[in-house]
Design a protein around this motif. Structure first.
Motif, PDB file in Angstrom:
ATOM      1  N   HIS A  73       5.143  -9.797  -4.879  1.00 64.51           N
ATOM      2  CA  HIS A  73       5.264  -8.820  -3.802  1.00 64.51           C
ATOM      3  C   HIS A  73       4.799  -9.407  -2.472  1.00 64.51           C
ATOM      4  O   HIS A  73       5.439  -9.208  -1.438  1.00 64.51           O
ATOM      5  N   SER A  76       7.476 -11.461  -1.036  1.00 65.18           N
ATOM      6  CA  SER A  76       8.713 -10.744  -0.712  1.00 65.18           C
ATOM      7  C   SER A  76       8.814 -10.416   0.781  1.00 65.18           C
ATOM      8  O   SER A  76       7.874 -10.632   1.550  1.00 65.18           O
ATOM      9  N   ASP A  77       9.946  -9.827   1.158  1.00 60.98           N
ATOM     10  CA  ASP A  77      10.167  -9.437   2.548  1.00 60.98           C
ATOM     11  C   ASP A  77       9.220  -8.334   3.012  1.00 60.98           C
ATOM     12  O   ASP A  77       9.041  -8.133   4.213  1.00 60.98           O
ATOM     13  N   ASP A  78       8.583  -7.605   2.085  1.00 61.36           N
ATOM     14  CA  ASP A  78       7.589  -6.605   2.478  1.00 61.36           C
ATOM     15  C   ASP A  78       6.387  -7.254   3.161  1.00 61.36           C
ATOM     16  O   ASP A  78       5.691  -6.622   3.942  1.00 61.36           O
ATOM     17  N   MET A 146       5.305  -6.746   8.737  1.00 57.98           N
ATOM     18  CA  MET A 146       4.752  -6.441   7.405  1.00 57.98           C
ATOM     19  C   MET A 146       4.273  -4.996   7.459  1.00 57.98           C
ATOM     20  O   MET A 146       3.101  -4.722   7.679  1.00 57.98           O
ATOM     21  N   LYS A 147       5.224  -4.079   7.276  1.00 57.08           N
ATOM     22  CA  LYS A 147       4.950  -2.661   7.489  1.00 57.08           C
ATOM     23  C   LYS A 147       4.702  -1.896   6.193  1.00 57.08           C
ATOM     24  O   LYS A 147       4.397  -0.710   6.230  1.00 57.08           O
ATOM     25  N   PHE A 148       4.801  -2.538   5.051  1.00 56.26           N
ATOM     26  CA  PHE A 148       4.670  -1.882   3.760  1.00 56.26           C
ATOM     27  C   PHE A 148       3.381  -1.063   3.685  1.00 56.26           C
ATOM     28  O   PHE A 148       2.290  -1.579   3.911  1.00 56.26           O
ATOM     29  N   ARG A 149       3.526   0.221   3.409  1.00 54.71           N
ATOM     30  CA  ARG A 149       2.416   1.173   3.263  1.00 54.71           C
ATOM     31  C   ARG A 149       1.453   1.187   4.447  1.00 54.71           C
ATOM     32  O   ARG A 149       0.257   1.418   4.281  1.00 54.71           O
TER      33      ARG A 149
END
Length: 177
Positions: A73, A76-78, A146-149
């Motif tokens: 993860h 990954s692109d996240d 990196m905007k995940f969550r």
């Protein structure tokens, strides 16, 4: 005017990372690919550090399957998009001497081909042919896609929210070239 160049000794250097979330934190290491510091008349004046983003290791997740999933993860692109961007780098643009062995360093940090200015304190203990440098760098991951969550981009995350800032604790050794 005397100029000296010190090359970072990768094997004797370390970069530890900490990422925090509502329910705790994760930590690990990441490797330096290469780097150097430039001194003019005995004072730090510049340099560059290249980080190998494919070398991210997670230390606090001990279950192998969970660790592998988490590492995937982060790759990954996240997060770091390591297939597309195998390195991140810091170019030092200016240095202000705070005391005999402390500097405030400013530079351009590039992650995922996105560059933003950054500043941090760096302690440097230098002798004639090598040096040790220590510092903590705080990075806002959302500036680098990196905007995940992230609470800045998503609502109702509750206890799954991941804080925007992560820390890099650097402990570098460099040798005069």
């Amino acid at each position: 005017m005397e100029t000296q160049n010190f090359k970072i000794a990768n094997a004797q250097s370390s970069v530890n990372w900490i990422g925090k979330k509502v329910t705790g934190s994760h930590n690990g290491t990441i490797n330096i690919e290469e780097g150097n510091f430039t001194f003019t008349n005995g004072d730090l004046t510049g340099g560059k550090v290249v980080i190998d983003t494919t070398s991210i290791v997670i230390l606090d997740v001990t279950d192998p399957a969970t660790n592998q999933q988490f590492a995937g993860h982060l790759a990954s692109d996240d997060f770091f998009s390591t297939d597309k961007f195998k390195t991140a780098f810091l170019d030092i643009t200016s240095v202000s001497k705070q005391s005999s062995d402390n500097y405030f360093v400013e530079g351009n940090l590039t992650i995922k081909a996105i560059t933003h200015p950054i500043g941090f304190n760096l302690a440097v203990n230098k002798n004639s042919d090598d040096l040790k440098a220590f510092g903590k760098i705080i990075i806002d991951r959302t500036k680098y896609d990196m905007k995940f969550r992230s609470g800045n981009f998503f609502t109702n995350l509750g206890d799954t929210l991941i804080y925007n800032e992560f820390e890099l604790d650097v402990d570098l050794t460099a040798k005069l070239t």
